[in-house]
Design a protein around this motif. Structure first.
Motif, PDB file in Angstrom:
ATOM      1  N   UNK A  85       0.821  -1.205   0.000  1.00 21.25           N
ATOM      2  CA  UNK A  85       0.000   0.000   0.000  1.00 21.25           C
ATOM      3  C   UNK A  85       0.857   1.258   0.000  1.00 21.25           C
ATOM      4  N   UNK A  86       1.862   1.290   0.869  1.00 23.33           N
ATOM      5  CA  UNK A  86       2.743   2.461   0.943  1.00 23.33           C
ATOM      6  C   UNK A  86       3.467   2.702  -0.368  1.00 23.33           C
ATOM      7  N   UNK A  94      -3.839   4.953  -7.666  1.00 23.71           N
ATOM      8  CA  UNK A  94      -4.603   3.744  -7.936  1.00 23.71           C
ATOM      9  C   UNK A  94      -5.502   3.403  -6.750  1.00 23.71           C
ATOM     10  N   UNK A  95      -6.746   3.068  -7.021  1.00 24.62           N
ATOM     11  CA  UNK A  95      -7.658   2.660  -5.955  1.00 24.62           C
ATOM     12  C   UNK A  95      -7.128   1.404  -5.274  1.00 24.62           C
ATOM     13  N   UNK A  96      -7.228   1.372  -3.948  1.00 25.15           N
ATOM     14  CA  UNK A  96      -6.627   0.283  -3.176  1.00 25.15           C
ATOM     15  C   UNK A  96      -7.604  -0.151  -2.089  1.00 25.15           C
ATOM     16  N   UNK A  97      -7.908  -1.444  -2.065  1.00 22.51           N
ATOM     17  CA  UNK A  97      -8.741  -2.022  -1.000  1.00 22.51           C
ATOM     18  C   UNK A  97      -7.912  -3.049  -0.245  1.00 22.51           C
ATOM     19  N   UNK A 117      -8.201   3.084   0.201  1.00 26.06           N
ATOM     20  CA  UNK A 117      -9.499   3.669  -0.128  1.00 26.06           C
ATOM     21  C   UNK A 117     -10.648   2.941   0.554  1.00 26.06           C
ATOM     22  N   UNK A 118     -10.411   1.684   0.932  1.00 19.44           N
ATOM     23  CA  UNK A 118     -11.389   0.933   1.698  1.00 19.44           C
ATOM     24  C   UNK A 118     -10.649  -0.176   2.431  1.00 19.44           C
ATOM     25  N   UNK A 132     -19.295  -2.796  -2.917  1.00 17.41           N
ATOM     26  CA  UNK A 132     -18.230  -1.887  -2.460  1.00 17.41           C
ATOM     27  C   UNK A 132     -17.356  -1.436  -3.633  1.00 17.41           C
ATOM     28  N   UNK A 133     -17.009  -2.370  -4.506  1.00 17.26           N
ATOM     29  CA  UNK A 133     -16.137  -2.041  -5.633  1.00 17.26           C
ATOM     30  C   UNK A 133     -16.818  -1.071  -6.584  1.00 17.26           C
TER      31      UNK A 133
END
Length: 203
Positions: A85-86, A94-97, A117-118, A132-133
């Motif tokens: 994530x970091x 970029x969206x990140x779950x 993001x979630x 959710x997506x």
């Protein structure tokens, strides 16, 4: 199966999946079987899904292919999902779950603090996953639409018309036009190939 999902999910997706190419999702989990159901559900909805099982494979693919969404387990073999994530958020939006096996408050808060993001527990159902997506991508789509709503970009590469402040750039160089000339150029770009009647041209 896909047809069993509520109509609401289909409606949510219509504003997101209009691109000519499928949206690309990178799923990162050391156990492919654990995410096989989610992968199947996404593929049924025309997502282009790629699976990687470790940090190195994931970061290599992400940097090379720039996926639209990354879904990552916090428990990887070599590094935690927080490490990925970091790295991702340091260089892209970029969206990140993040998915958590143990959905404790401290880890969840840390994930959000690092830019996730979630954050979701592994135990949620496939229908909640899809919801959710779609909602997450829908919010991103709306943000981008608002950001570019006052910008008209010609099909001819290099021409940008900022309609709000009447600024025209051609190959990154400012072109000085009057307000009427700018409005006319905007119409010609917006309706390229069409014949414009008099009401359109009364500037």
């Amino acid at each position: 199966s896909a047809q069993l999902y509520p109509e609401a999910l289909t409606n949510i997706s219509q504003g997101v999946l209009k691109e000519a190419n499928p949206l690309r999702v990178l799923v990162v989990d050391r156990d492919r079987n654990a995410v096989s159901g989610l992968v199947h559900e996404l593929e049924c909805r025309n997502f282009d899904v790629v699976h990687r099982k470790n940090f190195r494979g994931a970061i290599s693919f992400a940097m090379r292919s720039n996926p639209d969404l990354i879904i990552c387990s916090n428990e990887l073999d070599e590094f935690s999902g927080l490490g990925l994530l970091k790295r991702i958020k340091a260089v892209s939006d970029t969206l990140f779950i993040m998915t958590l096996k143990n959905n404790d408050d401290s880890t969840r808060i840390q994930c959000y603090a690092e830019g996730s993001d979630d954050v979701v527990p592994n135990s949620i159902s496939h229908i909640e996953w899809i919801s959710r997506i779609y909602n997450l991508m829908g919010r991103r789509h709306n943000q981008m639409t608002r950001s570019y709503s006052n910008i008209c970009i010609s099909r001819q590469e290099g021409l940008v018309i900022e309609t709000e402040n009447l600024k025209v750039l051609w190959q990154n160089k400012v072109i000085n036009l009057t307000e009427s000339e700018c409005r006319l150029l905007e119409l010609l770009v917006k309706f390229r190939g069409d014949i414009l009647s008099k009401p359109y041209l009364q500037l």
